[in-house]
Design a protein around this motif. Structure first.
Motif, PDB file in Angstrom:
ATOM      1  N   CYS A   1       0.825  -1.219   0.000  1.00  0.00           N
ATOM      2  CA  CYS A   1       0.000   0.000   0.000  1.00  0.00           C
ATOM      3  C   CYS A   1       0.858   1.269   0.000  1.00  0.00           C
ATOM      4  O   CYS A   1       1.768   1.424   0.817  1.00  0.00           O
ATOM      5  CB  CYS A   1      -0.939   0.005   1.204  1.00  0.00           C
ATOM      6  SG  CYS A   1      -2.071   1.422   1.207  1.00  0.00           S
ATOM      7  N   HIS A   2       0.534   2.159  -0.930  1.00  0.00           N
ATOM      8  CA  HIS A   2       1.115   3.502  -0.961  1.00  0.00           C
ATOM      9  C   HIS A   2      -0.018   4.528  -0.916  1.00  0.00           C
ATOM     10  O   HIS A   2       0.032   5.549  -1.584  1.00  0.00           O
ATOM     11  CB  HIS A   2       1.941   3.712  -2.232  1.00  0.00           C
ATOM     12  CG  HIS A   2       3.182   2.876  -2.294  1.00  0.00           C
ATOM     13  ND1 HIS A   2       4.070   2.957  -3.340  1.00  0.00           N
ATOM     14  CD2 HIS A   2       3.692   1.958  -1.446  1.00  0.00           C
ATOM     15  CE1 HIS A   2       5.082   2.110  -3.131  1.00  0.00           C
ATOM     16  NE2 HIS A   2       4.863   1.485  -1.987  1.00  0.00           N
ATOM     17  N   GLY A   3      -1.056   4.199  -0.165  1.00  0.00           N
ATOM     18  CA  GLY A   3      -2.259   5.036  -0.143  1.00  0.00           C
ATOM     19  C   GLY A   3      -2.092   6.377   0.551  1.00  0.00           C
ATOM     20  O   GLY A   3      -2.934   7.264   0.404  1.00  0.00           O
ATOM     21  N   CYS A   4      -1.040   6.523   1.334  1.00  0.00           N
ATOM     22  CA  CYS A   4      -0.690   7.806   1.956  1.00  0.00           C
ATOM     23  C   CYS A   4       0.829   7.793   2.118  1.00  0.00           C
ATOM     24  O   CYS A   4       1.464   6.767   1.888  1.00  0.00           O
ATOM     25  CB  CYS A   4      -1.427   7.989   3.288  1.00  0.00           C
ATOM     26  SG  CYS A   4      -0.646   7.150   4.685  1.00  0.00           S
TER      27      CYS A   4
ATOM     28  N   LEU B   1       2.752   7.553   4.614  1.00  0.00           N
ATOM     29  CA  LEU B   1       3.371   6.928   5.800  1.00  0.00           C
ATOM     30  C   LEU B   1       4.223   5.699   5.489  1.00  0.00           C
ATOM     31  O   LEU B   1       5.099   5.339   6.269  1.00  0.00           O
ATOM     32  CB  LEU B   1       2.299   6.580   6.844  1.00  0.00           C
ATOM     33  CG  LEU B   1       1.626   7.774   7.526  1.00  0.00           C
ATOM     34  CD1 LEU B   1       0.683   7.303   8.616  1.00  0.00           C
ATOM     35  CD2 LEU B   1       2.654   8.740   8.101  1.00  0.00           C
ATOM     36  N   TYR B   2       3.981   5.045   4.374  1.00  0.00           N
ATOM     37  CA  TYR B   2       4.783   3.857   4.037  1.00  0.00           C
ATOM     38  C   TYR B   2       6.258   4.204   3.854  1.00  0.00           C
ATOM     39  O   TYR B   2       7.136   3.369   4.046  1.00  0.00           O
ATOM     40  CB  TYR B   2       4.242   3.181   2.758  1.00  0.00           C
ATOM     41  CG  TYR B   2       4.552   3.943   1.499  1.00  0.00           C
ATOM     42  CD1 TYR B   2       5.708   3.678   0.773  1.00  0.00           C
ATOM     43  CD2 TYR B   2       3.713   4.964   1.056  1.00  0.00           C
ATOM     44  CE1 TYR B   2       6.009   4.414  -0.369  1.00  0.00           C
ATOM     45  CE2 TYR B   2       3.999   5.689  -0.072  1.00  0.00           C
ATOM     46  CZ  TYR B   2       5.151   5.421  -0.783  1.00  0.00           C
ATOM     47  OH  TYR B   2       5.456   6.144  -1.891  1.00  0.00           O
TER      48      TYR B   2
ATOM     49  N   VAL C   1      -4.440   2.629  11.578  1.00  0.00           N
ATOM     50  CA  VAL C   1      -3.405   2.992  10.614  1.00  0.00           C
ATOM     51  C   VAL C   1      -2.355   1.881  10.618  1.00  0.00           C
ATOM     52  O   VAL C   1      -1.946   1.426  11.685  1.00  0.00           O
ATOM     53  CB  VAL C   1      -2.790   4.364  10.972  1.00  0.00           C
ATOM     54  CG1 VAL C   1      -1.546   4.661  10.148  1.00  0.00           C
ATOM     55  CG2 VAL C   1      -3.836   5.463  10.793  1.00  0.00           C
ATOM     56  N   LYS C   2      -1.959   1.454   9.445  1.00  0.00           N
ATOM     57  CA  LYS C   2      -1.118   0.257   9.340  1.00  0.00           C
ATOM     58  C   LYS C   2       0.383   0.531   9.228  1.00  0.00           C
ATOM     59  O   LYS C   2       1.176  -0.406   9.162  1.00  0.00           O
ATOM     60  CB  LYS C   2      -1.529  -0.582   8.121  1.00  0.00           C
ATOM     61  CG  LYS C   2      -3.000  -1.010   8.027  1.00  0.00           C
ATOM     62  CD  LYS C   2      -3.601  -1.639   9.240  1.00  0.00           C
ATOM     63  CE  LYS C   2      -4.881  -2.403   8.930  1.00  0.00           C
ATOM     64  NZ  LYS C   2      -5.936  -2.172   9.919  1.00  0.00           N
ATOM     65  N   HIS C   3       0.775   1.773   9.139  1.00  0.00           N
ATOM     66  CA  HIS C   3       2.207   2.085   9.136  1.00  0.00           C
ATOM     67  C   HIS C   3       2.565   2.967  10.339  1.00  0.00           C
ATOM     68  O   HIS C   3       1.769   3.806  10.765  1.00  0.00           O
ATOM     69  CB  HIS C   3       2.615   2.798   7.836  1.00  0.00           C
ATOM     70  CG  HIS C   3       2.918   1.867   6.698  1.00  0.00           C
ATOM     71  ND1 HIS C   3       2.118   1.779   5.575  1.00  0.00           N
ATOM     72  CD2 HIS C   3       3.926   0.982   6.516  1.00  0.00           C
ATOM     73  CE1 HIS C   3       2.629   0.873   4.738  1.00  0.00           C
ATOM     74  NE2 HIS C   3       3.725   0.382   5.287  1.00  0.00           N
TER      75      HIS C   3
ATOM     76  N   ALA D   1      -7.320   7.744   4.900  1.00  0.00           N
ATOM     77  CA  ALA D   1      -6.686   7.018   3.794  1.00  0.00           C
ATOM     78  C   ALA D   1      -6.539   5.535   4.116  1.00  0.00           C
ATOM     79  O   ALA D   1      -6.673   4.680   3.247  1.00  0.00           O
ATOM     80  CB  ALA D   1      -5.309   7.620   3.485  1.00  0.00           C
ATOM     81  N   CYS D   2      -6.284   5.231   5.384  1.00  0.00           N
ATOM     82  CA  CYS D   2      -6.011   3.844   5.771  1.00  0.00           C
ATOM     83  C   CYS D   2      -7.265   3.058   6.134  1.00  0.00           C
ATOM     84  O   CYS D   2      -7.249   1.820   6.142  1.00  0.00           O
ATOM     85  CB  CYS D   2      -5.018   3.818   6.934  1.00  0.00           C
ATOM     86  SG  CYS D   2      -4.002   2.333   6.978  1.00  0.00           S
TER      87      CYS D   2
ATOM     88  N   TRP E   1      -8.741  -0.532   4.851  1.00  0.00           N
ATOM     89  CA  TRP E   1      -8.205  -1.839   5.309  1.00  0.00           C
ATOM     90  C   TRP E   1      -9.004  -2.332   6.503  1.00  0.00           C
ATOM     91  O   TRP E   1      -9.418  -3.483   6.563  1.00  0.00           O
ATOM     92  CB  TRP E   1      -6.721  -1.716   5.693  1.00  0.00           C
ATOM     93  CG  TRP E   1      -5.811  -1.370   4.561  1.00  0.00           C
ATOM     94  CD1 TRP E   1      -4.966  -0.294   4.491  1.00  0.00           C
ATOM     95  CD2 TRP E   1      -5.632  -2.091   3.328  1.00  0.00           C
ATOM     96  NE1 TRP E   1      -4.298  -0.296   3.301  1.00  0.00           N
ATOM     97  CE2 TRP E   1      -4.674  -1.387   2.578  1.00  0.00           C
ATOM     98  CE3 TRP E   1      -6.192  -3.254   2.798  1.00  0.00           C
ATOM     99  CZ2 TRP E   1      -4.260  -1.813   1.321  1.00  0.00           C
ATOM    100  CZ3 TRP E   1      -5.786  -3.681   1.544  1.00  0.00           C
ATOM    101  CH2 TRP E   1      -4.830  -2.973   0.813  1.00  0.00           C
TER     102      TRP E   1
HETATM  103 FE1  SF4 Z   1      -1.482   2.591   3.065  1.00  0.00          FE
HETATM  104 FE2  SF4 Z   1      -2.349   2.911   5.544  1.00  0.00          FE
HETATM  105 FE3  SF4 Z   1       0.228   2.612   5.096  1.00  0.00          FE
HETATM  106 FE4  SF4 Z   1      -0.966   4.882   4.401  1.00  0.00          FE
HETATM  107  S1  SF4 Z   1      -0.692   4.078   6.492  1.00  0.00           S
HETATM  108  S2  SF4 Z   1       0.465   3.697   3.128  1.00  0.00           S
HETATM  109  S3  SF4 Z   1      -2.966   4.118   3.752  1.00  0.00           S
HETATM  110  S4  SF4 Z   1      -1.334   1.068   4.729  1.00  0.00           S
END
Ligand code: SF4
Ligand code: URA
Length: 205
Positions: free
Chosen positions: A24-27, A29-30, A93-95, A117-118, A121
């Motif tokens: 995921c590059h949805g925001c 934070l990755y 939030v996953k990151h 954004a997250c 999921w």
């Molecule tokens: Fe994707 Fe969530 Fe990571 Fe942002 S924080 S890149 S939305 S998984």
């Protein structure tokens, strides 16, 4: 602006979701995190616990609630008579979002935009697991799932009806217990946290 929605797999299953979230590059934070920290636990879990975002230890391990906050959570669950292995544990939030302070990485609160954004999921995790009880650990989870005006301090420990699952309950984040200044305050807050989780245990029995 992107979101996790752009990365959802065509066919939904928990393994497919987890694999897709890895990329995921949805925001943004990755970029500064080691890896995606997806939820963990059995597909058939009757309970889902939702935190804010992975911390330093979770970012390195790739699993949720394995650091100091996770130890507080484990202890409270055990006292409430809930087996952690029976619960699905995840985050809004996953990151890991952090800022450098010397050679330490300090947790930074995710913005409303990053939470938004997250969120796809988490919504899909909830849809696929369909738990009986969903527990929001702290204000970030509670506000993401129950609305921006939700106040954990005023509405903690109460089973609430919900469109997604039979019951939702919000309580404090376990790291708020670690932030208490005195051991007496830590003990008192731990007792309240455990009492909230006992409400969950009763709902599951
Ligand atoms: Fe994707 Fe969530 Fe990571 Fe942002 S924080 S890149 S939305 S998984
Ligand atoms: N805090 C959270 O909200 N989630 C984790 O996984 C770890 C610490």
């Amino acid at each position: 602006t992107g979101s996790a929605r752009d990365f959802l797999p065509a066919r939904l299953s928990l393994p497919a979701l987890r694999a897709a979230a890895d990329g995921c590059h949805g925001c943004p934070l990755y970029r500064n995190a080691t890896q995606t920290v997806f939820g963990a636990g059995p597909t058939g879990a009757r309970l889902i616990l939702v935190g804010e975002q992975p911390g330093n230890d979770e970012d390195i391990a790739g699993a949720p609630f394995v650091g100091p906050a996770g130890r507080v959570l484990d202890q409270a669950l055990e006292q409430a008579g809930i087996a952690r292995d029976d619960a699905y544990v995840t985050n809004v939030v996953k990151h890991f979002k952090w800022e450098g302070r010397g050679n330490r990485r300090l947790h930074k609160k995710p913005s409303a935009r990053e939470v938004g954004a997250c969120l796809p999921w988490l919504e899909k995790e909830i849809e696929l697991i369909r738990p009986e009880v969903l527990v929001c650990l702290g204000a970030t989870a509670a506000q993401a799932l129950l609305g921006r005006s939700f106040k954990v301090t005023q509405q903690r420990g109460v089973l609430l009806p919900d469109e997604r699952v039979p019951h939702v309950l919000a309580t404090v984040h376990p790291s708020s217990i670690l932030r208490q200044r005195t051991s007496a305050d830590r003990r008192a807050e731990m007792a309240r946290f455990t009492a909230d989780l006992e409400v969950v245990a009763d709902a599951l029995n």
